[in-house]
Design an enzyme around this catalytic site. Structure first.
Site, mmCIF file in Angstrom:
data_model
loop_
_atom_site.group_PDB
_atom_site.id
_atom_site.type_symbol
_atom_site.label_atom_id
_atom_site.label_comp_id
_atom_site.label_asym_id
_atom_site.label_seq_id
_atom_site.Cartn_x
_atom_site.Cartn_y
_atom_site.Cartn_z
ATOM 1 N N TRP A 200 0.840 -1.195 0.000
ATOM 2 C CA TRP A 200 0.000 0.000 0.000
ATOM 3 C C TRP A 200 0.879 1.250 0.000
ATOM 4 O O TRP A 200 1.635 1.499 0.953
ATOM 5 C CB TRP A 200 -0.924 0.002 1.222
ATOM 6 N N ASP A 202 0.346 4.504 0.674
ATOM 7 C CA ASP A 202 -0.737 5.284 1.267
ATOM 8 C C ASP A 202 -0.349 6.714 1.628
ATOM 9 O O ASP A 202 -1.119 7.413 2.282
ATOM 10 C CB ASP A 202 -1.295 4.563 2.494
ATOM 11 N N ASP A 242 -10.976 8.950 1.214
ATOM 12 C CA ASP A 242 -11.955 8.212 2.014
ATOM 13 C C ASP A 242 -12.885 9.166 2.763
ATOM 14 O O ASP A 242 -12.896 9.228 3.990
ATOM 15 C CB ASP A 242 -11.253 7.263 2.994
ATOM 16 N N ASP A 289 -12.179 3.099 -2.280
ATOM 17 C CA ASP A 289 -13.174 3.939 -1.595
ATOM 18 C C ASP A 289 -13.547 5.215 -2.331
ATOM 19 O O ASP A 289 -14.496 5.879 -1.923
ATOM 20 C CB ASP A 289 -12.715 4.362 -0.189
ATOM 21 N N TRP A 344 -22.157 -2.752 -0.837
ATOM 22 C CA TRP A 344 -22.030 -1.323 -1.061
ATOM 23 C C TRP A 344 -22.741 -0.936 -2.346
ATOM 24 O O TRP A 344 -23.590 -0.058 -2.378
ATOM 25 C CB TRP A 344 -20.545 -0.956 -1.114
ATOM 26 N N ASN A 381 -11.928 -5.708 2.762
ATOM 27 C CA ASN A 381 -13.221 -5.950 3.395
ATOM 28 C C ASN A 381 -13.414 -7.417 3.718
ATOM 29 O O ASN A 381 -12.494 -8.224 3.563
ATOM 30 C CB ASN A 381 -14.347 -5.398 2.524
ATOM 31 N N TRP A 474 -17.052 -2.731 8.760
ATOM 32 C CA TRP A 474 -15.861 -2.847 7.911
ATOM 33 C C TRP A 474 -14.543 -2.805 8.668
ATOM 34 O O TRP A 474 -13.485 -2.981 8.059
ATOM 35 C CB TRP A 474 -15.844 -1.697 6.901
ATOM 36 N N LYS A 501 -5.408 -6.567 0.764
ATOM 37 C CA LYS A 501 -5.155 -6.102 2.119
ATOM 38 C C LYS A 501 -4.287 -7.146 2.808
ATOM 39 O O LYS A 501 -4.722 -8.282 3.029
ATOM 40 C CB LYS A 501 -6.470 -5.944 2.883
ATOM 41 N N GLU A 505 -2.795 -6.372 9.012
ATOM 42 C CA GLU A 505 -2.701 -4.918 9.038
ATOM 43 C C GLU A 505 -4.050 -4.330 9.427
ATOM 44 O O GLU A 505 -5.073 -4.653 8.824
ATOM 45 C CB GLU A 505 -2.230 -4.380 7.689
ATOM 46 N N ASP A 507 -7.375 -2.045 10.183
ATOM 47 C CA ASP A 507 -8.234 -1.145 9.407
ATOM 48 C C ASP A 507 -8.310 0.240 10.027
ATOM 49 O O ASP A 507 -8.665 1.206 9.348
ATOM 50 C CB ASP A 507 -9.659 -1.700 9.329
#
Length: 569
Positions: A200, A202, A242, A289, A344, A381, A474, A501, A505, A507
């Site tokens: 990731w 991020d 997000d 997201d 979703w 998820n 989630w 994911k 790790e 959320d």
């Protein structure tokens, strides 16, 4: 890290229902002659077997006059038994199977197609049926051919100098992140520590490495040293990231599109374009997201001011388009857009609008829809790949859990959403990826068969393998387990099961923690929280004592190992 939202269907008044019934009767009288017409048809049938069980994916193409509903029939040659089906109502009598269309997929124009599928079981051999009938007409493929199992595209060789493959996951092993692998081994996960996981990116600092850790170039160098066929990276630093959650907010403000482009995407693209990585397939998952939030969280009781801002300033769309333009231009880089999951976008109020938004975004890039190789669902998820015992029908859709959704798992949702994406202009070669890193739901609470309970809520709760309090939960879910191990081409239309994911790790933190990563505290990560409109005012289902998102969460990793399905041996 992943926000699940939906808008339940509004209840209809008696007057509206009666009016609809009368209109339906009139329509039936008008169309009764054409509803079952089918002068020609073609059916494809492909399976993914796992020994005694299989998933079948079927495609129907109507080569005759338009129809308003359809019934598909075939006979098995062996003792195959249909279990859970999707995108149709399945019945079986001995070897004969009948599937009737649902309200949303019955209409097929000439040359129009739809897809459906089921999970089945067998002993002995699993010979594919060769004769199908659509509305009584034998599908001999007039303007086509007799139905045959759909072949998996042949991938390009990993050492092909960077030419674009049909499926980048096929034909080579995935890169094993040594940093994640070391954490897994140190926490009792030696049996799974050799699995490929995504890295990731991020924040901007992650490109060069954070706190002495590996950066993008170091990971790519390690992938080359491992002889990996592909390596996976999550592109995840949009402005106002997000917008419907706090745990995974990012470093860039809502208007920082310039910094996103010049300080984040440009350096990533520059490194990935280095010729020494040309033989490595670099798979990128684009901004989890982001685009789904523009469908579900900009109006109604699930709206957030932050998501409304991102819709108005257009920076989610601009950012994703910029990323696609830069990354698609590199021949050995593959782009998969995040498409949320069944809990979703599965509801009919979200399904088509989401596909249309994705198409609009892609068509606005330099290469158009060709800038997208596929879509990833269930990123970070917990939605199951398949629900083996929970049927979707008029009864179960009335339950509190299903709540009128047409889908209860990612296989059915992903297959149907792929068809909608193709209908909206994407290439028929696009592939779906399911993140299976934490959706196994094994352990002692996993159901072993269908329920005979008379109450629909009791029945559904006993049948579902997804043990969350609500599909909108989630964050660090209690009871979750490792899911299917990463695999290429697990089913027709699916490029891979992947661990996007990295298991273990977090959320998000279960309480407020000061940090310099731009990450806030979201009550959905608080095990004492009673919920909000995003999860039907249900308990959060979160584990206690969780660290910041992306940080190692030992207790969660131990739980994932314990509840893995298939089990870890």
């Amino acid at each position: 890290m992943k926000v699940n939202v939906h808008r339940p269907r509004a209840s209809r008044s008696v007057v509206t229902a009666l009016s609809a019934l009368l209109l339906g009767l009139v329509a039936t009288l008008i169309t009764i002659g054409s509803a079952h017409a089918a002068a020609g048809c073609k059916v494809t049938y492909g399976t993914n077997d796992w020994g005694g069980g299989f998933t079948a994916n079927l495609g129907i193409t109507n080569l005759g006059d338009p129809v308003t509903s359809w019934t598909l029939e075939w006979d098995f040659a062996g003792n195959q038994q249909v279990g859970q089906g999707w995108s149709g109502t399945f019945t079986q009598s001995s070897k004969h199977v009948t599937v009737k269309s649902l309200s949303y997929n019955g209409a097929l124009a000439t040359n129009a197609s739809t897809s459906l599928g089921f999970n089945g079981s067998y002993s002995g051999t699993n010979t594919a049926p060769t004769t199908f009938k659509l509305n009584g007409t034998t599908c001999d493929g007039t303007a086509g051919s007799t139905p045959t199992p759909t072949p998996t595209p042949t991938p390009t060789d990993p050492g092909d100098g960077g030419s674009h493959a049909a499926n980048p996951f096929a034909g080579g092993k995935g890169y094993v992140n040594p940093e994640w692998s070391a954490e897994a081994k140190g926490d009792g996960g030696t049996a799974v520590a050799n699995q490929p996981t995504a890295v990731w990116l991020d924040r901007i600092a992650a490109i060069n490495g954070v706190n002495g850790g590996m950066g993008l170039r170091a990971h790519l160098d390690a992938a080359v040293s491992q002889g990996a066929g592909y390596a996976q990276f999550v592109i995840y630093d949009l402005p106002g990231r997000d917008c419907a959650a706090l745990a995974s907010n990012g470093e860039l403000g809502a208007t920082d599109i310039g910094r996103y482009q010049s300080e984040y995407i440009d350096p990533i693209a520059s490194i990935m374009a280095d010729s020494k990585y040309a033989n490595l397939k670099i798979i990128t998952y684009i901004e989890p997201d982001s685009l789904p939030n523009l469908v579900t969280n900009v109006s109604g009781n699930t709206a957030t001011a932050a998501c409304q801002t991102m819709q108005q300033n257009g920076n989610y769309v601009k950012g994703v388009q910029y990323a696609l333009n830069k990354l698609h231009a590199i021949s050995n880089v593959y782009t998969y857009i995040d498409a949320a999951h069944h809990g979703w976008l599965g509801w009919d109020s979200n399904f088509n609008p989401a596909a249309q938004l994705f198409a609009t975004v892609a068509k606005g890039t330099t290469a158009g829809v060709n800038s997208v190789d596929g879509f990833v669902v269930n990123t970070a998820n917990y939605s199951p790949t398949t629900e083996p015992y929970l049927p979707v029908n008029d009864q179960t859709r009335q339950s509190k859990w299903v709540d009128w959704n047409y889908y209860v798992d990612e296989s059915s949702f992903g297959a149907a959403f792929r068809q909608q994406l193709i209908a909206d202009g994407f290439s028929s070669g696009i592939g779906m990826v399911i993140d299976t890193s934490r959706n196994g739901w094994g352990g002692s609470s996993r159901p072993t068969g269908p329920s005979t309970a008379s109450d629909i809520n009791t029945q559904v709760n006993a049948e579902r393998v997804d043990r969350r309090p609500h599909v909108g939960d989630w964050c660090n879910q209690s009871g979750a387990g490792l899911g299917a191990r990463p695999a290429a081409a697990p089913a027709t239309g699916f490029d891979a099961y992947a661990w996007v994911k990295p298991p273990g790790e977090s959320d998000g933190s279960s309480s407020a923690i000061s940090n310099d990563e731009g990450k806030g505290f979201d009550r959905m990560c608080d095990p004492t929280y009673g919920g909000n409109a995003l999860n039907g005012n249900s308990p959060s289902g979160a584990l206690a004592n969780a660290p910041l998102s992306g940080h190692w969460f030992s207790a969660q990793f131990h739980q994932l190992l314990q509840n893995a399905y298939p089990a870890v041996s």
